[in-house]
Every structure is written in C-alpha cells, then in structure tokens.
Design a protein around this motif. Sequence first.
Motif, PDB file in Angstrom:
ATOM      1  N   MET A 102       9.347  -1.326   8.858  1.00  0.00           N
ATOM      2  CA  MET A 102       8.509  -0.130   8.886  1.00  0.00           C
ATOM      3  C   MET A 102       9.352   1.091   8.555  1.00  0.00           C
ATOM      4  O   MET A 102      10.307   1.383   9.277  1.00  0.00           O
ATOM      5  CB  MET A 102       7.875   0.030  10.265  1.00  0.00           C
ATOM      6  N   PRO A 103       9.039   1.771   7.459  1.00  0.00           N
ATOM      7  CA  PRO A 103       9.922   2.847   6.982  1.00  0.00           C
ATOM      8  C   PRO A 103       9.826   4.107   7.841  1.00  0.00           C
ATOM      9  O   PRO A 103       8.768   4.477   8.328  1.00  0.00           O
ATOM     10  CB  PRO A 103       9.404   3.105   5.569  1.00  0.00           C
ATOM     11  N   THR A 104      10.977   4.746   7.992  1.00  0.00           N
ATOM     12  CA  THR A 104      11.058   6.033   8.682  1.00  0.00           C
ATOM     13  C   THR A 104      11.888   6.976   7.826  1.00  0.00           C
ATOM     14  O   THR A 104      12.997   6.634   7.390  1.00  0.00           O
ATOM     15  CB  THR A 104      11.697   5.890  10.071  1.00  0.00           C
ATOM     16  N   LEU A 105      11.371   8.173   7.593  1.00  0.00           N
ATOM     17  CA  LEU A 105      12.021   9.169   6.749  1.00  0.00           C
ATOM     18  C   LEU A 105      12.560  10.291   7.630  1.00  0.00           C
ATOM     19  O   LEU A 105      11.848  10.795   8.505  1.00  0.00           O
ATOM     20  CB  LEU A 105      11.011   9.729   5.737  1.00  0.00           C
ATOM     21  N   SER A 145      -2.009   3.651   3.383  1.00  0.00           N
ATOM     22  CA  SER A 145      -2.954   2.822   4.147  1.00  0.00           C
ATOM     23  C   SER A 145      -2.880   3.079   5.646  1.00  0.00           C
ATOM     24  O   SER A 145      -3.739   2.600   6.393  1.00  0.00           O
ATOM     25  CB  SER A 145      -2.684   1.345   3.860  1.00  0.00           C
ATOM     26  N   VAL A 146      -1.855   3.792   6.091  1.00  0.00           N
ATOM     27  CA  VAL A 146      -1.692   4.081   7.520  1.00  0.00           C
ATOM     28  C   VAL A 146      -1.403   5.567   7.698  1.00  0.00           C
ATOM     29  O   VAL A 146      -1.040   6.272   6.741  1.00  0.00           O
ATOM     30  CB  VAL A 146      -0.531   3.256   8.129  1.00  0.00           C
ATOM     31  N   TRP A 170       6.047   5.444   9.273  1.00  0.00           N
ATOM     32  CA  TRP A 170       4.815   4.798   8.800  1.00  0.00           C
ATOM     33  C   TRP A 170       4.756   3.380   9.393  1.00  0.00           C
ATOM     34  O   TRP A 170       5.653   2.556   9.124  1.00  0.00           O
ATOM     35  CB  TRP A 170       4.801   4.699   7.280  1.00  0.00           C
ATOM     36  N   PRO A 171       3.742   3.054  10.145  1.00  0.00           N
ATOM     37  CA  PRO A 171       3.648   1.719  10.749  1.00  0.00           C
ATOM     38  C   PRO A 171       3.099   0.681   9.771  1.00  0.00           C
ATOM     39  O   PRO A 171       1.989   0.154   9.937  1.00  0.00           O
ATOM     40  CB  PRO A 171       2.699   1.937  11.929  1.00  0.00           C
ATOM     41  N   CYS A 172       3.871   0.406   8.738  1.00  0.00           N
ATOM     42  CA  CYS A 172       3.468  -0.595   7.737  1.00  0.00           C
ATOM     43  C   CYS A 172       4.716  -1.325   7.266  1.00  0.00           C
ATOM     44  O   CYS A 172       5.837  -0.813   7.374  1.00  0.00           O
ATOM     45  CB  CYS A 172       2.739   0.066   6.564  1.00  0.00           C
ATOM     46  N   GLU A 173       4.520  -2.506   6.717  1.00  0.00           N
ATOM     47  CA  GLU A 173       5.639  -3.297   6.230  1.00  0.00           C
ATOM     48  C   GLU A 173       5.809  -3.085   4.731  1.00  0.00           C
ATOM     49  O   GLU A 173       4.832  -3.128   3.976  1.00  0.00           O
ATOM     50  CB  GLU A 173       5.407  -4.783   6.522  1.00  0.00           C
TER      51      GLU A 173
END
Length: 531
Positions: free
Chosen positions: A1-4, A66-67, A114-117
């Motif tokens: 899950m990416p974090t910027l 999408s999230v 972002w809570p996505c893969e």
Amino acid sequence: MPTLKLRFPGGRYHATPWGHHVNEGLVEWPPSPWRLLRALVSCGFTSQGWNDVPTLASSLIEKLASVLPSYRLPEITAAHTRHYMPYIEGAKEKTTLVWDTFANIGDGEILVHWPCEINSDETVLFGNLARNLNYLGRSESWVEAELVPDASLSTNSFNAVPHCENERRDQRYEQISLMAAIPGEDYRTWRLEQMDIVLEPFKGKKETAKLKKDRDKAEKPYPLDLIACLTKDTSWWKGHRWSQPPGSQRVLYWRPSHSIEVTAPQMSQPKEIPSVEMMLLALTTPSGNKSALPSVTRTLPQAELFHRAIVGRAGNGQSVHCPELTGKDANSKALRDGHQHAHILPLDLDNDQHIDHILIYAGMGLGETAQRAISTLRRTWTKGGVGDIQLAVAGKGRLDDLRRLPDRIGTTIDSLMGADIGAHTWISLTPFVPPRFIKKSGKRNDLFSQVNAELSSRGLPNAAVSIIPWHSENAHRLRHCIRVRKRGAPPPQDVGYLLRLTFEETVHGPISLGYASHFGLGLFIAESGDP
C-alpha cells in the motif's frame, strides 16, 4: 500500500480549494486527492517523456483513484500576502487586488496513504514520479516527495481520514469537503449511460458528414476515461459547461479542528549585519556603453558626488551619525583615527580610462547604517552625461577578498593592494596634492616631508620619495585630473605631483595620501614587477 511523503522546502503550501475564489483567503488543507492525481499525471509528461499516458501509469492512477487516501498532517498556520496584479483592459493596463493565501508549514511533513495494492512495476513508476515532483498547488509551492516503505509506517497517527456512513466525531474534529476522482470503472459505467442519452437523437438516421460532426460534438464533453478527465484543464471543462471537472466527485473528510491556526503576525527580529572592511560597486550605463562612463580625470568629483549621496541616505532626512562615512564623531568633530574612516576610491579596473567601479573601504569598518546606505544607492551621475549611471554591489567583506576577483579586472586590484607579501615600490595612480603649502625652507613643509608625515599618520613607515616627470609614459593622462573639491575646502595650492615611494620593507595597500585622499586623490599602486 503506497504512502507518499511531502515536504515543502519553502515552508509554504499554496492552493485554493475547489469552488472558491483566490480572494476568499482559504487554503485547501489537506491537498485534495484530485490535486495529487493530477500532479502525478503532469509530472509524467514533464519528467518521464510521455506523449500519452502509458498503460502502466494508467493502471497505477486508476488504482489510486479507486480508494480515498488518509493523511497525517502537521500543525500549520494560515497566512497571506496581498498585491496588485496587473491586467489589460482595452488599451489600458489596470490592477486588481489579489490575496495570496498559504499554509505556513515550516519543516513539517505530510504523509498520504492509499489503502490499495500496487505491483512492483507500479511502485517503481510511482517512486520516479514522486522524486520528480517539483511543486504541488500553485507553482510557488515547491515540494519534495518520496515514496515511503510500508514497513516503516504506522497508520494509527493519521489524523485526516475519509468520512464513513453514519460516522460521528467529537469537537476535536471538523468536517471538510475535498475533490476526489470517481473510480475508473464507475466513470466508464456512468459515461456509457450518458452516451445512451446524448446519442439517442442520432440513432436511426442516415450517416452524413454533418451527422458525424454533430455526434462528435455531442460526445466531446465526455472524456473517454478517467485518465483523459485528469488531463483536462480548467478552461476545457468550463468551456463545456461543467461546474466541476468530469470524473470528479465531492467527498467528506474529518480533520483535527485545530489543524489550521490563525495567529497574530509576529514582527521578525532584524538580523544584526556584521561590519565589513570594504564594499565594491560596479558602474554601468543603461545602454551598456562603457565610453559613457566618467573619465578617470573626474575621480575627485565622482567620489564627492557619491559620498554626498550615501551620507544623505544614511541620514534619511535626519541628522547623520555614521562616523565611518562622515569622518566626524557625535559632536561633529573630526575623528582622530589615523584615517580609519571611509575612503571612496573610483577605479578603472579594465584600463579603458573610464571609471567602472567604486571601492569604499574603512579601517574602522563599515557598519550596518553605512552598508545599507551604500547598497541601496542605485544610481549616480556625471557632468555632461546623457543619463543615469547605474550602481550595483559587486562584493563586500575584507580587503583581501578583493584578490579573488576575476583576472580581467583583478590585475588593477592586485596592484592597488600589492602582492600577498606586500611591495617595496609604489607609484601614483592619481596625483598627490600636498595638504599644506610647499616651502623651500623648513623640514616639515617641503614635499618629501609632507609625504612622510602623511605616511606616518596612517601607521606606515617613511619612504624615499622621488618625483615622476609629467612627460613620462602614461603620465600625460593624469595632467588633466580635477584636483579641487567642489564643496569642501580647496587645497593650499592647486598643484599635483606624480610620485614614486620606495620603502625599506614591504607594505600593503591601498595607500592614499594628501589632500582629498578620502576621495580618490593621492592613490598609489605597486610598481609592476615589485617585489
């Protein structure tokens, strides 16, 4: 899950919330998901060489869209500046008041999660886009971004989160509206529904060029997919009568109620400006024509004119107390400082017989008042000149710092200062005017005694003095130097000498002796080849 992770080197984040005018004085905080996605797409075009958004980037952006992301926000203060923006109306230029509101972040950092893969290729692309992101919001809102590894992150501290159905929070939180993207699949479904409605009038009709043109015009306000929506600018969607960008939606977020503080403006404490030994100014004309600069024969009047201007600036309409410029103490009595107050030396550093620099140096140092007066003076004049002569600070610091000037102008400075170890022999660069009457009798009043008395008053050793004939090489140009001050007392005798001073031990310059020595007369340079 990416974090910027976002950091703002300028300490400011400039962005106006969607649906608000810049002069409402509001800041979009946190940066909206829509703004972040558009920034990533824009960065791809500017840094990755995209002509169209590639498939990998489309996949990444659609997953992020999408999230709804969560944020960890630092505490900030809201502030603004006001200025008048010029604009053209008809044939006239007018101005309008504009508020530039910004979030004062300082060295705080924003985390966006972002809570996505996303897969490994998308992670690499995301990292490249983040590293090349230069600004977020308005162009003056500089940013440094990087992708944070999941393992080093805990989302418990995230304090700005999307609103959930039927969620309630206490007074520590406030609800805000942000702009976000519609998930890509949802947008495609919605667009197909719209196309059925929009294209209904064209069904069952004979295909003609006009029909095709009208159908394309009807389809144009509906971008093909979410990526196309993100690439449309404001003028495009306003031109197609959208009230907000197609593919976008309003979403509710919770953020801490104290996340934006408004405080009374604080007066910054002025920094103390350290004293310097010298300042060097460059002279130029608006046209860049060097021949329009003053002749070296006008060394004295140019120095006087410059001195009067900087003393006036130092006083700023009040009584002047700046001993390093005036040479006087608080009681308006002349300083007994061994000539440690300012010398104003017009110089010809490129040897074209025109004054192109002015050196101001003071053994006692140039304080804050003197430096401000000198650095804020932007122009001077010359007799018979066509226009202003522009001034700019070329350097300031210690006298030895002048030795670092470029070779093309540093040669004259080197001779003015002497070599690193000093010089034995010095010759006149400008005429020496005796400060007292020259008398044939009397040990104190002959020419040589007056020269050595001047050296002694400056803490320099005695020298053997010889006169250089006026008919010698390069001496003819000094014959017409102005030797009488316009506003100060005249010399006892209007006579000038070219001299050679020979010391038993090496000495350093600048050496300036005699009448008007603080205004460029009696200036010496080390003889070529010495030591």
